[in-house]
Design an enzyme around this catalytic site. Structure first.
Site: not given
Length: 326
Positions: A60-64
């Site tokens: 989920a970090y920065s949308d992948g």
């Protein structure tokens, strides 16, 4: 760099883990303070050259895009078999049904998505990011076991939850002969020590490695009390972690500053050294947006605090409300 075993496993990890939430496209996800790929790569390379072999990110970090940036950088700067690569699953990756959580469908889908973004056939540590109140723990654990048996993850770990939940997961996996959690990534630093009540004793008893997130309290322990940062002002999740205890926390911050001044080292080294003194901490997860922050973290590995210094750092602490998870 020093290395240690990850809990009861034979896996050797550096005493520092580079937290890679800092690296990702700023216009993706909910972390506008992240560094883009051009700015991220030198720091990842510096970590590798400093002997750090443990890297932690999440789907989920920065949308992948964190996984994508980290995967490409490590491919260029390190040998895959020398790196311990960790990622996490749980947070929503898309809107609608089955977009997140720890169902069998979500886990089996997201491990493949993470491997694709990371550009690797396996991760060394696959962690559940939080407890899923809507999925039976048996379903989650069996799916994780299948991920391990398929060779897509070497070990599994967990992140912030109640100690009773973690104990339940450990017992359930053991009773079915499934892969067991080898690590707990929880919230621990000089300003937040509530994990000392139940979670740390549980991990010590069970031989589970602790790899704390936010060991510098989102940078608060590394700065003068009056100072702030771009991340602190824009980190909405971080704003929920350190409020309401300012007077007690100020005494701790002052103690960190006094010891740092007496030692002739930056505050960050003192605060990190305290975390590494705690059992069963294996490797604090440190974020770094500047080269000097990595230098301080590496130097902290060799900093030994006296019993008197540890007492001075710990004595002002008062109980805090439990934060960081539901």
């Amino acid at each position: 760099m020093e290395y240690t075993r990850l809990g009861r496993t034979g896996l050797q990890v550096s005493r520092l883990c580079l937290g890679c939430m800092t690296y990702g496209q700023p216009d993706r996800g909910t972390h506008p303070w992240t560094l883009d790929e051009t700015a991220s790569r030198p720091l990842i390379r510096q970590a590798v050259e400093a002997g750090i072999n443990f890297f932690d990110t999440a789907n989920a970090y920065s949308d992948g895009t964190s996984e994508e940036i980290v995967g490409r950088a490590l491919k260029d700067f390190a040998r895959r078999d020398e790196i311990v690569l960790a990622t996490k699953v749980f947070m929503p990756m898309r809107k609608g049904a089955n977009g997140g959580g720890l169902s069998r469908k979500a886990i089996l889908q997201e491990i493949d998505n993470s491997l694709r973004r990371l550009g690797t056939d396996y991760v060394d540590l696959y962690q559940i990011h939080r407890w899923d109140y809507h999925t039976p723990i048996e379903e989650t654990l069996e799916a994780l076991h299948d991920v391990v048996k398929a060779g897509k993850a070497r070990y599994i770990g967990a992140s912030s939850m109640h100690a009773w939940q973690f104990a339940k997961a450990i017992y359930t996996a053991r009773s079915h002969g499934w892969s067991e959690f080898v690590s707990m990534q929880n919230h621990l630093n000089l300003l937040y020590r509530e994990e000392e009540r139940d979670m740390l004793p549980l991990c010590r008893d069970q031989g589970i490695a602790v790899i704390p997130w936010s060991p510098l309290a989102r940078g608060r322990l590394a700065r003068e009390p009056e100072q702030s940062s771009e991340r602190q002002s824009s980190d909405e999740f971080g704003k929920t972690l350190y409020t309401g205890m300012e007077d007690a926390d100020r005494q701790i911050l002052d103690a960190v500053g006094e010891i740092a001044e007496a030692r002739g080292v930056p505050r960050a080294q003192v605060a990190l050294a305290w975390v590494m003194h705690q059992s069963p901490v294996a490797a604090p997860i440190v974020g770094a947006s500047k080269a000097g922050q990595l230098d301080d973290a590496v130097a902290a590995v060799g900093l030994t605090l006296s019993a008197e210094e540890i007492e001075k750092l710990q004595s002002p602490y008062v109980p805090h409300r439990v934060v960081g998870f539901k």
